[in-house]
Design a protein around this motif. Sequence first.
Motif, short mmCIF file in Angstrom:
data_model
loop_
_atom_site.label_atom_id
_atom_site.label_comp_id
_atom_site.label_asym_id
_atom_site.label_seq_id
_atom_site.Cartn_x
_atom_site.Cartn_y
_atom_site.Cartn_z
N THR A 107 0.84 -1.21 0.00
CA THR A 107 0.00 0.00 0.00
C THR A 107 0.87 1.25 0.00
N GLN A 108 2.12 1.13 0.49
CA GLN A 108 3.03 2.28 0.48
C GLN A 108 3.31 2.77 -0.94
N LEU A 109 3.29 1.86 -1.90
CA LEU A 109 3.56 2.25 -3.29
C LEU A 109 2.52 3.23 -3.81
N CYS A 110 1.35 3.23 -3.21
CA CYS A 110 0.26 4.09 -3.69
C CYS A 110 0.28 5.46 -3.03
N SER A 111 1.13 5.67 -2.03
CA SER A 111 1.22 6.96 -1.35
C SER A 111 2.34 7.79 -1.95
N GLY A 112 2.36 9.08 -1.63
CA GLY A 112 3.38 9.98 -2.13
C GLY A 112 4.72 9.75 -1.47
N PRO A 113 5.79 10.39 -1.97
CA PRO A 113 7.14 10.17 -1.45
C PRO A 113 7.35 10.70 -0.03
N SER A 114 6.53 11.66 0.40
CA SER A 114 6.66 12.21 1.76
C SER A 114 5.50 11.70 2.61
N THR A 174 32.08 14.00 9.64
CA THR A 174 31.18 12.98 10.18
C THR A 174 29.91 12.94 9.35
N TYR A 175 29.29 11.79 9.34
CA TYR A 175 28.05 11.62 8.58
C TYR A 175 26.84 11.87 9.46
N GLU A 176 25.94 12.67 8.95
CA GLU A 176 24.65 12.88 9.61
C GLU A 176 23.55 12.67 8.59
N GLN A 177 22.52 11.92 8.99
CA GLN A 177 21.40 11.71 8.09
C GLN A 177 20.69 13.02 7.81
N GLU A 178 20.11 13.09 6.62
CA GLU A 178 19.30 14.26 6.28
C GLU A 178 18.13 14.38 7.26
N SER A 179 17.53 15.56 7.29
CA SER A 179 16.46 15.80 8.27
C SER A 179 15.22 14.94 7.98
N HIS A 180 15.03 14.52 6.73
CA HIS A 180 13.87 13.68 6.39
C HIS A 180 14.36 12.44 5.62
N PRO A 181 15.06 11.53 6.31
CA PRO A 181 15.61 10.37 5.61
C PRO A 181 14.56 9.47 5.00
N GLU A 182 13.34 9.48 5.57
CA GLU A 182 12.28 8.61 5.06
C GLU A 182 11.95 8.92 3.61
N GLU A 183 12.15 10.16 3.18
CA GLU A 183 11.84 10.53 1.80
C GLU A 183 12.79 9.87 0.81
N PHE A 184 13.95 9.46 1.29
CA PHE A 184 14.89 8.72 0.45
C PHE A 184 14.74 7.21 0.63
#
Length: 606
Positions: free
Chosen positions: A79-86, A556-566
Amino acid sequence: MSSIFLKFIIENAKTDSWQELCLDIDRSEKGLENFPAENTLEYFLMRGVLDYIGSVDVSPESCYLHHELLNLMLVLMSTQLCSGPSPEPKDVHPFIDAAMLQDSSIVASVVQKLLLNFVTRPKIPLNASHPVFSDDGRPGVLQRVGSAAANIVLLPYYTFNYLVSSTPEGATSQLADNSLLVLLIMIHYRKCISTNESIPTNNVYTMDSNTNEKDAPVFHDNPYCKALNSAKDIQYDRADVEGNAQDGPVVRLSFALLFDALGRCLNDESSVLLLYSLVHGNCDFQEYVLVRTDLDTLLMPILEMLYNASRKTSNQIYMLLIILLILSQDSTFNASVHKLVLPAVPWYHERLMHQTSLGSLMVVILIRTIKYNLSKLRDVYLHTNCLAILANMAPHVHRLSAYASQRLVSLFDMLSRKYAKLAELKNDKSLKVISDQMEADNIADDMSTELHIYTDFLRIVLEIINAILTYALPRNPEVVYAVLHRQEVFEPFKNHPRFNELLENIYTVLDFFNSRMDMQQLDGEWSVDKVLEVINKTCRSWRGEGMKMFTQLRFTYEQESHPEEFFIPYAWRLVLSRGFSFNPGAINLFPVEIHLEDAPAGEQKV
């Protein structure tokens, strides 16, 4: 059968609330009077599926059911495939949301079993009998009624493309591959809630408030992600040794077997994402990797994939570089890679590399990746990551090979030529004759931005060379030789305000070694061996006098503020790339390319 019908309904649903799934329970219906009042249908279903996956060992008798349940999980979560990227608060994903509400014991057992499946890679017997269809050892009822009925029940294997390979090689690892895909989807899922939403007290969701932005989205914690991040090595549990009790069930497995499995499977993109998830999220596993003496087990596949960057996706290159960046933050790692000597590098075709250190190979491959990116991708983020890894490694460089040293100086030369060309274009008076002044201004702005970027790149490369000469010169005669051999490339920047302080140190080294070379009484011509002999002798008397000490660059590596969008779209792209078919017209998670020419009437293919 459930997978087939559910997938069709999800692909063709007209409402975002999934009313077509008919998940409401009518408890007045016969047979449902005793259905638990506190459970929803989707919670009840997911509990049964997950409990079986987590608690029943994979065996010849259960492997087909495990395989089909994993396929069912992918369908239920699609069902995630049917939702938007954010992710948004209005998004409804009934089955994966229900999975997030399961007891911690089920969550831990599922994560552990999926990891064990990936590690052990259980085989699916190609011609095994199906005890689930048999009767007390006698031929199963489906075998008695004939192949037609068997084909109906086994439709997902032979008719529908649910990630099943037609080759024996594929069949042996299919369960492991599916387990990994399900795990990746579950650990990267994020349930978005509005900032003013109150969280029910009777569920196990907690709020993840990693942001202070007023209007930023807020997410429920993901228990599967937490379970992976808190997984412990079954052979050595530091928390237990220190006497710290663990809260609730903990995933325990052999990090040694997991390390080896990752090393074998890193040519698969989903394995790279798992490695990233572990080294970024699980401190114990990251520490385990850093203390291993056979780092080539992981690093050689990573470097080989970067060597073949032209055949990889940009996302895969990002993941590989971020893994290296995370590891390079540790000084022990940076020292260890230079002590590990490789007898040969068979996949490196430009030149023979015998008895080269793993650290030298890393430098060569990272510079090669930068050059490839400069000519093809032109991605600033990728450039920055490569240079950041090199900068972290620089103070710990030990016996860098001649080839790696030459490539490092040639990298500065290449970037300096690009910089000079941009500066020339920026000052070119031909821009002034453009009739449209706005267009001229835009071009000038773009060039100023690019010039600024290359200025930063050049400074980082100078910082890298400077760090080697400042902190590790006696151990790196080949670097001194490469700088002496190409010293003319530094001349144009000697008086540049951004570079002059760093070049002062480089010229201190050049003056010191040039003067020692001039003092040598030499019969005949200079040769490479004679020059290196003088450099090696001079290195012993080097005391670093006149060198200015700069703060070491440390990235150092820090994740982006909205990693879920990637990560959510990325994980689903991996699922689709493994053969999971889905109606492209229903996919909103990311753009899809629809091929119509090969598709039968009324059907589209991704």
